[in-house]
Motif scaffolding. Structure first.
Motif, PDB file in Angstrom:
ATOM      1  N   LYS A  43     -26.864  26.731  -8.691  1.00 54.66           N
ATOM      2  CA  LYS A  43     -26.653  27.576  -9.865  1.00 54.66           C
ATOM      3  C   LYS A  43     -25.946  28.877  -9.494  1.00 54.66           C
ATOM      4  O   LYS A  43     -25.105  29.378 -10.244  1.00 54.66           O
ATOM      5  N   LEU A  44     -26.306  29.425  -8.332  1.00 59.96           N
ATOM      6  CA  LEU A  44     -25.661  30.657  -7.882  1.00 59.96           C
ATOM      7  C   LEU A  44     -24.167  30.441  -7.665  1.00 59.96           C
ATOM      8  O   LEU A  44     -23.338  31.283  -8.037  1.00 59.96           O
ATOM      9  N   TYR A  45     -23.830  29.318  -7.100  1.00 60.10           N
ATOM     10  CA  TYR A  45     -22.421  28.995  -6.883  1.00 60.10           C
ATOM     11  C   TYR A  45     -21.702  28.799  -8.216  1.00 60.10           C
ATOM     12  O   TYR A  45     -20.596  29.317  -8.426  1.00 60.10           O
ATOM     13  N   LYS A  46     -22.331  28.086  -9.118  1.00 59.09           N
ATOM     14  CA  LYS A  46     -21.705  27.801 -10.405  1.00 59.09           C
ATOM     15  C   LYS A  46     -21.519  29.066 -11.243  1.00 59.09           C
ATOM     16  O   LYS A  46     -20.444  29.280 -11.830  1.00 59.09           O
ATOM     17  N   GLU A  47     -22.541  29.906 -11.293  1.00 59.04           N
ATOM     18  CA  GLU A  47     -22.508  31.052 -12.198  1.00 59.04           C
ATOM     19  C   GLU A  47     -21.858  32.295 -11.592  1.00 59.04           C
ATOM     20  O   GLU A  47     -21.234  33.083 -12.299  1.00 59.04           O
ATOM     21  N   LYS A  48     -22.008  32.474 -10.267  1.00 58.72           N
ATOM     22  CA  LYS A  48     -21.533  33.714  -9.639  1.00 58.72           C
ATOM     23  C   LYS A  48     -20.530  33.490  -8.511  1.00 58.72           C
ATOM     24  O   LYS A  48     -20.070  34.462  -7.905  1.00 58.72           O
ATOM     25  N   ASN A  49     -20.204  32.236  -8.207  1.00 64.67           N
ATOM     26  CA  ASN A  49     -19.237  31.905  -7.155  1.00 64.67           C
ATOM     27  C   ASN A  49     -19.653  32.496  -5.798  1.00 64.67           C
ATOM     28  O   ASN A  49     -18.835  33.007  -5.049  1.00 64.67           O
ATOM     29  N   ILE A  50     -20.956  32.407  -5.532  1.00 67.69           N
ATOM     30  CA  ILE A  50     -21.508  32.849  -4.257  1.00 67.69           C
ATOM     31  C   ILE A  50     -22.104  31.643  -3.543  1.00 67.69           C
ATOM     32  O   ILE A  50     -22.871  30.874  -4.135  1.00 67.69           O
ATOM     33  N   LYS A  51     -21.753  31.485  -2.275  1.00 69.80           N
ATOM     34  CA  LYS A  51     -22.334  30.422  -1.461  1.00 69.80           C
ATOM     35  C   LYS A  51     -23.379  31.009  -0.512  1.00 69.80           C
ATOM     36  O   LYS A  51     -23.108  31.991   0.192  1.00 69.80           O
ATOM     37  N   VAL A  52     -24.565  30.406  -0.528  1.00 74.92           N
ATOM     38  CA  VAL A  52     -25.609  30.731   0.432  1.00 74.92           C
ATOM     39  C   VAL A  52     -26.072  29.418   1.060  1.00 74.92           C
ATOM     40  O   VAL A  52     -25.672  28.329   0.628  1.00 74.92           O
ATOM     41  N   LEU A  53     -26.911  29.507   2.068  1.00 74.10           N
ATOM     42  CA  LEU A  53     -27.341  28.306   2.777  1.00 74.10           C
ATOM     43  C   LEU A  53     -28.813  28.027   2.490  1.00 74.10           C
ATOM     44  O   LEU A  53     -29.677  28.867   2.777  1.00 74.10           O
ATOM     45  N   PRO A  54     -29.131  26.859   1.905  1.00 74.82           N
ATOM     46  CA  PRO A  54     -30.536  26.518   1.664  1.00 74.82           C
ATOM     47  C   PRO A  54     -31.320  26.443   2.966  1.00 74.82           C
ATOM     48  O   PRO A  54     -30.885  25.833   3.940  1.00 74.82           O
ATOM     49  N   GLY A  55     -32.489  27.068   2.983  1.00 70.54           N
ATOM     50  CA  GLY A  55     -33.301  27.093   4.189  1.00 70.54           C
ATOM     51  C   GLY A  55     -33.742  25.723   4.655  1.00 70.54           C
ATOM     52  O   GLY A  55     -33.928  25.496   5.856  1.00 70.54           O
ATOM     53  N   SER A  56     -33.905  24.795   3.707  1.00 68.49           N
ATOM     54  CA  SER A  56     -34.349  23.448   4.083  1.00 68.49           C
ATOM     55  C   SER A  56     -33.311  22.717   4.916  1.00 68.49           C
ATOM     56  O   SER A  56     -33.627  21.739   5.598  1.00 68.49           O
ATOM     57  N   PHE A  57     -32.054  23.169   4.889  1.00 68.57           N
ATOM     58  CA  PHE A  57     -31.015  22.571   5.735  1.00 68.57           C
ATOM     59  C   PHE A  57     -31.156  23.008   7.185  1.00 68.57           C
ATOM     60  O   PHE A  57     -30.514  22.456   8.078  1.00 68.57           O
ATOM     61  N   LEU A  58     -31.989  24.027   7.418  1.00 74.19           N
ATOM     62  CA  LEU A  58     -32.137  24.596   8.757  1.00 74.19           C
ATOM     63  C   LEU A  58     -33.481  24.264   9.392  1.00 74.19           C
ATOM     64  O   LEU A  58     -33.741  24.686  10.522  1.00 74.19           O
ATOM     65  N   GLY A  59     -34.311  23.536   8.683  1.00 72.08           N
ATOM     66  CA  GLY A  59     -35.645  23.228   9.199  1.00 72.08           C
ATOM     67  C   GLY A  59     -36.021  21.781   9.011  1.00 72.08           C
ATOM     68  O   GLY A  59     -35.302  21.004   8.374  1.00 72.08           O
ATOM     69  N   ARG A  60     -37.133  21.426   9.567  1.00 71.28           N
ATOM     70  CA  ARG A  60     -37.689  20.078   9.428  1.00 71.28           C
ATOM     71  C   ARG A  60     -39.149  20.178   9.005  1.00 71.28           C
ATOM     72  O   ARG A  60     -39.792  21.213   9.189  1.00 71.28           O
ATOM     73  N   ASN A  61     -39.662  19.080   8.478  1.00 69.41           N
ATOM     74  CA  ASN A  61     -41.070  18.995   8.068  1.00 69.41           C
ATOM     75  C   ASN A  61     -41.424  20.044   7.012  1.00 69.41           C
ATOM     76  O   ASN A  61     -42.514  20.619   7.020  1.00 69.41           O
ATOM     77  N   GLY A  62     -40.472  20.305   6.123  1.00 67.60           N
ATOM     78  CA  GLY A  62     -40.722  21.235   5.022  1.00 67.60           C
ATOM     79  C   GLY A  62     -40.470  22.690   5.345  1.00 67.60           C
ATOM     80  O   GLY A  62     -40.528  23.543   4.446  1.00 67.60           O
ATOM     81  N   LEU A  63     -40.194  23.003   6.612  1.00 72.67           N
ATOM     82  CA  LEU A  63     -39.923  24.399   6.971  1.00 72.67           C
ATOM     83  C   LEU A  63     -38.547  24.812   6.438  1.00 72.67           C
ATOM     84  O   LEU A  63     -37.571  24.080   6.604  1.00 72.67           O
ATOM     85  N   GLY A  64     -38.484  25.968   5.833  1.00 71.96           N
ATOM     86  CA  GLY A  64     -37.251  26.452   5.215  1.00 71.96           C
ATOM     87  C   GLY A  64     -37.179  26.151   3.735  1.00 71.96           C
ATOM     88  O   GLY A  64     -36.317  26.693   3.037  1.00 71.96           O
ATOM     89  N   LYS A  65     -38.066  25.296   3.267  1.00 75.57           N
ATOM     90  CA  LYS A  65     -38.097  25.004   1.831  1.00 75.57           C
ATOM     91  C   LYS A  65     -38.456  26.287   1.079  1.00 75.57           C
ATOM     92  O   LYS A  65     -39.298  27.058   1.521  1.00 75.57           O
ATOM     93  N   ASN A  66     -37.774  26.497  -0.041  1.00 76.33           N
ATOM     94  CA  ASN A  66     -37.965  27.684  -0.879  1.00 76.33           C
ATOM     95  C   ASN A  66     -37.466  28.974  -0.226  1.00 76.33           C
ATOM     96  O   ASN A  66     -37.950  30.061  -0.527  1.00 76.33           O
ATOM     97  N   TYR A  67     -36.501  28.811   0.683  1.00 81.15           N
ATOM     98  CA  TYR A  67     -35.817  29.966   1.252  1.00 81.15           C
ATOM     99  C   TYR A  67     -34.313  29.714   1.230  1.00 81.15           C
ATOM    100  O   TYR A  67     -33.857  28.561   1.272  1.00 81.15           O
ATOM    101  N   ILE A  68     -33.556  30.807   1.175  1.00 81.29           N
ATOM    102  CA  ILE A  68     -32.125  30.729   1.420  1.00 81.29           C
ATOM    103  C   ILE A  68     -31.787  31.724   2.522  1.00 81.29           C
ATOM    104  O   ILE A  68     -32.469  32.741   2.696  1.00 81.29           O
ATOM    105  N   ARG A  69     -30.730  31.410   3.300  1.00 77.31           N
ATOM    106  CA  ARG A  69     -30.256  32.340   4.315  1.00 77.31           C
ATOM    107  C   ARG A  69     -28.983  32.999   3.828  1.00 77.31           C
ATOM    108  O   ARG A  69     -28.054  32.319   3.377  1.00 77.31           O
ATOM    109  N   ILE A  70     -28.958  34.321   3.936  1.00 74.71           N
ATOM    110  CA  ILE A  70     -27.800  35.116   3.559  1.00 74.71           C
ATOM    111  C   ILE A  70     -27.304  35.851   4.788  1.00 74.71           C
ATOM    112  O   ILE A  70     -28.082  36.536   5.464  1.00 74.71           O
ATOM    113  N   ALA A  71     -26.026  35.703   5.102  1.00 70.73           N
ATOM    114  CA  ALA A  71     -25.438  36.394   6.242  1.00 70.73           C
ATOM    115  C   ALA A  71     -24.690  37.630   5.759  1.00 70.73           C
ATOM    116  O   ALA A  71     -23.714  37.520   5.008  1.00 70.73           O
ATOM    117  N   LEU A  72     -25.139  38.799   6.191  1.00 70.15           N
ATOM    118  CA  LEU A  72     -24.512  40.063   5.787  1.00 70.15           C
ATOM    119  C   LEU A  72     -23.441  40.441   6.807  1.00 70.15           C
ATOM    120  O   LEU A  72     -23.629  41.327   7.643  1.00 70.15           O
TER     121      LEU A  72
END
Length: 376
Positions: free
Chosen positions: A327-356
């Motif tokens: 939704k963030l990409y669609k509405e605001k043209n911002i890409k962030v990285l879902p935390g679940s892509f960086l973890g296993r066994n549910g770690l990172g779920k419900n987080y996003i990583r933002i690189a400043l």
């Protein structure tokens, strides 16, 4: 070998078919790549030494490069290394991938532990090494710090920590790291800390500690079973130089160096020349730290985010990281990285990583856009 797709490939698949709001310019906050020019004096050294491309580089690296890395460790951590306690590498990604294969080769049923969520090369190295994996779960309840039971540690042959941490931005103090060194000696496993974010800190009184410092603190002055890796990429805005090192236990590094002669990862001499001047200079790093500190001040002002001790990441808790990202990409043209892509066994779920990793102006604009999205 059955490797997982890289997080950025997963992100492309997640966002495929979504048409972003053309009202806004694309802002990609996904990758930990500094968006600043490599300092001119580093570029100049590369140009001035290009004639040495006619020479084959050696696996061990030129003496001036090793000395510059030793100087960095001395100046930053007050630790004096000998030449046999440090090996230059082609960045840290390659050594993080091939060192576990070297270290675990003679193990019948190798066991490797690493922090979770993680930089995916750790998992790739475990797969390539045919190692059983034990995840060191970093969760909010333990302030994203690393803990593993003695029962698990007794089984480990190799443990990789990553502090300051990507993606959570957590840090561990020298005493906490010292407890890990004690366990590495007690249970005789190799302990590595990936320290490539050690120079992106914001308080001179709270500089991130090195595992080498922790090793000396607990009386392991020869760094038995202890190794650190570091890189010039983040500190000098020079990921293209591919300059890193592995340092610590000389006995391990002696055999690893011989292994590396077959890997073929020797850095071209002009890159070594440019890297050496970067490792030897601390002033430009301090200037980059000011930029990142200002970005976090902006993040606190706009999003209420507390500034971490180190790294340039925000580990932001959200309700559904996949839907949030789309939704963030669609509405605001911002890409962030879902935390679940960086973890296993549910770690990172419900987080996003933002690189400043942008300048102040861009950071303020995109975080304002992000806040508008969050507030709905």
């Amino acid at each position: 070998m059955n490797f997982e797709k890289y997080p950025f490939e997963k992100l492309n698949e997640l966002l495929a078919g979504i048409v972003p709001n053309e009202k806004y310019e694309l802002s990609a906050l996904t990758i930990g790549e500094p968006k600043f020019e490599t300092p001119q004096f580093i570029q100049d050294k590369l140009k001035q030494t290009s004639s040495s491309l006619r020479k084959y580089p050696s696996t061990i690296g030129e003496p001036f490069l090793r000395e510059s890395m030793i100087n960095f460790v001395q100046n930053r951590f007050n630790i004096t290394l000998s030449l046999n306690q440090i090996v230059p590498t082609f960045g840290t990604r390659e050594v993080l991938f091939n060192f576990p294969q070297f270290a675990l080769y003679n193990k019948q049923n190798p066991v490797m532990a690493f922090t979770n969520p993680f930089y995916q090369i750790y998992e790739g190295a475990a797969i390539a090494s045919r190692a059983e994996v034990i995840h060191i779960d970093l969760i909010k309840e333990n302030n994203f710090k690393a803990y593993l039971s003695d029962e698990d540690l007794k089984r480990c042959d190799l443990v990789i920590l990553n502090f300051p941490n990507n993606p959570t931005s957590a840090s561990m103090g020298v005493e906490e790291l010292g407890e890990w060194v004690k366990k590495a000696l007690e249970f005789d496993f190799i302990l590595v800390n990936d320290e490539c974010y050690s120079e992106i800190y914001f308080d001179e009184t709270k500089k991130p500690a090195s595992l080498l410092e922790a090793s000396i603190l607990v009386g392991n002055s020869d760094f038995k079973n202890v190794l650190v890796m570091n890189s010039i990429s983040k500190r000098s805005s020079a990921p293209g130089l591919r300059s890193g090192f592995i340092a610590g236990d000389a006995a391990i590094l002696k055999d690893y160096l011989q292994y590396r002669t077959y890997v073929g990862c020797a850095s071209p001499i002009p890159l070594q020349e440019a890297a050496a001047v970067a490792w030897n200079d601390q002033n430009h790093v301090a200037e980059f730290r000011k930029i990142y500190k200002k970005n976090f001040e902006i993040a606190k002002e706009i999003l209420g985010i507390e500034t971490p001790e180190a790294t340039f990441y925000i580990w932001l808790e959200v309700e559904d990281e996949l839907e949030f990202t789309k939704k963030l990409y669609k509405e605001k043209n911002i890409k962030v990285l879902p935390g679940s892509f960086l973890g296993r066994n549910g770690l990172g779920k419900n987080y996003i990583r933002i690189a400043l990793v942008e300048n102040e102006e861009k950071t303020r604009e995109v975080l304002t856009r992000l806040k508008d999205f969050i507030n709905g």
